[in-house]
Design an enzyme around this catalytic site. Structure first.
Site, mmCIF file in Angstrom:
data_model
loop_
_atom_site.group_PDB
_atom_site.id
_atom_site.type_symbol
_atom_site.label_atom_id
_atom_site.label_comp_id
_atom_site.label_asym_id
_atom_site.label_seq_id
_atom_site.Cartn_x
_atom_site.Cartn_y
_atom_site.Cartn_z
ATOM 1 N N CYS A 166 0.716 -1.080 0.034
ATOM 2 C CA CYS A 166 0.008 0.184 0.121
ATOM 3 C C CYS A 166 0.815 1.290 -0.140
ATOM 4 O O CYS A 166 1.770 1.376 0.881
ATOM 5 C CB CYS A 166 -0.738 0.061 1.142
ATOM 6 S SG CYS A 166 -1.632 1.536 1.460
ATOM 7 N N CYS A 179 -10.973 -4.917 -11.451
ATOM 8 C CA CYS A 179 -10.753 -3.430 -11.412
ATOM 9 C C CYS A 179 -9.443 -3.132 -10.941
ATOM 10 O O CYS A 179 -9.181 -3.889 -9.933
ATOM 11 C CB CYS A 179 -12.145 -2.841 -11.183
ATOM 12 S SG CYS A 179 -12.184 -2.157 -9.365
HETATM 13 ZN ZN LIG Z 1 -2.676 1.005 3.530
#
Ligand SMILES: [Zn+2]
Ligand SMILES: [Zn+2]
Ligand SMILES: [Zn+2]
Ligand SMILES: [Zn+2]
Ligand SMILES: [Zn+2]
Ligand SMILES: [Zn+2]
Length: 375
Positions: A166, A179
């Site tokens: 992330c 997606c």
């Molecule tokens: Zn994160």
């Protein structure tokens, strides 16, 4: 009585078989000759007259008289050779399919592709090159692109691991949906799988500058003109396009699986809604089919863009990227809608989005076709 040139036996006229070239041999010799001929496999169709130095081709005329039982396999080899030698015919690439597609009419030489669908197994392919339909990339560019990807595959695979950290909290995130809109479980950060940028910059609603699909070389130290720096720039440029090509390719596979699951989903949806009919839920199938097609075309917009290196066509490229951006944006939208739980699904919304996406799809393909005519 006649004399056979091979075995020099004397036989009656009935036991002789002549070729159109006039050379004749006894049926016994012909039988042996036919056996040996068929044993040669596919090249048997090029067998010439047993007479040394004669170039007359042995055809089904002789085989059918000499060894009728060998005729079916001889005909089979003839058909195969006809299809393989002929630019205008092609075997259906569908697994186990034995259909042959034949090109009709002219003017296909400079078309981007010649898409056909097999009437037997429904496989869609390009009649010119045998690959899946690949507009806007043309057959030649596609072959170059596939070759390029084969050569670069190790580098690219290393970079394209299936998980990414992330961009905010660094926890590993696995992409398991079609997606590219990712949401981190840990910090709820929403980002784009491809560029790791903030998803808010990608949305159709923000109207913000969306540059995820465009290659921006400004990140490089462009003043460095050493061979190593040039090679790195070229690799970066390739990877920009390949990453996106690859992401759409994976999303296309995902959408295909989705399509298979859709029938089951349709039954569920139908049961959950009162008084609904089969046609009421077919919109879901239509949406998923649309997604498969959009992913396929988007994939090939990146191989197409990779080869758009002509500086004089800068305007053309910018407009192309605009079309690409629109198609990509709305495809992501539809992709997200179609992945929702059935209970949350808004039929009207899905139907509208499917129609909108189709419009953008036609637009970009039309734009490329028109551009070719201007050249
Ligand atoms: Zn994160
Ligand atoms: Zn003979
Ligand atoms: Zn001959
Ligand atoms: Zn087929
Ligand atoms: Zn093709
Ligand atoms: Zn992005």
């Amino acid at each position: 009585m006649e004399v056979c040139e091979i075995c020099t036996e004397e036989v009656t006229k009935d036991e002789m078989l002549a070729m159109p070239c006039g050379h004749q041999f006894c049926l016994d010799c012909w039988r042996g000759f036919a056996e040996v001929t068929l044993e040669r496999g596919p090249t048997c169709v090029a067998t010439t007259c047993p007479q040394a130095g004669c170039n007359e081709i042995v055809t089904e005329e002789e085989i059918s008289v000499a060894s009728p039982h060998l005729l079916p396999s001889f005909n089979n080899y003839q058909l195969r050779s006809f299809v393989d030698m002929n630019d205008l015919t092609r075997w259906c690439p569908g697994p186990g399919c034995t259909r042959i597609a034949i090109m009709r009419g002219g003017g296909v030489a400079d078309s981007i592709q010649v898409p056909v669908e097999c009437t037997s197994c429904s496989t869609e392919f390009c009649l010119k090159c045998g690959e899946e339909p690949h507009s806007p990339t043309n057959c030649l560019e596609l072959a170059r692109w596939n070759e390029k990807c084969k050569n670069e595959s190790e580098t690219a695979n290393w970079i394209l691991a299936n998980t990414k950290p992330c961009p905010r909290c660094s926890s590993r995130i696995e992409k398991n949906q079609g997606c590219n809109h990712m949401a981190c479980q840990q910090c709820k950060n929403e980002f784009c799988w491809i560029c790791l940028g903030n998803w808010a910059d990608h949305g159709a609603n923000t109207g913000g500058y969306y540059k995820c699909n465009k290659y921006d070389p400004s990140g490089d130290s462009t003043t460095d003109n050493s061979d190593a720096a040039k090679a790195k720039r070229e690799l970066d440029r390739y990877l920009h396009y390949y990453k996106r090509y690859h992401a759409h390719s994976e999303a296309q596979k995902f959408a295909k699986r989705q399509l298979r699951d859709t029938e089951a989903k349709m039954v569920l949806l139908q049961e959950s809604t009162d008084n609904s009919t089969w046609t009421d839920v077919e919109f879901l199938k239509a949406a998923t089919e649309q997604l498969v097609e959009c992913r396929r075309v988007l994939k090939y917009t990146y191989s197409y863009a990779y080869y758009m290196t002509d500086i004089s066509k800068k305007m053309h490229k910018e407009r192309f990227e605009h079309h690409q951006e629109m198609l990509e944006r709305f495809t992501e939208n539809l992709s997200e809608l179609s992945e929702q739980p059935i209970a949350d699904m808004d039929r009207t919304d899905v139907v509208n989005q499917t129609r909108v996406v189709d419009l953008f799809l036609r637009n970009i393909l039309q734009y490329v076709e028109d551009g070719m005519e201007e050249d």
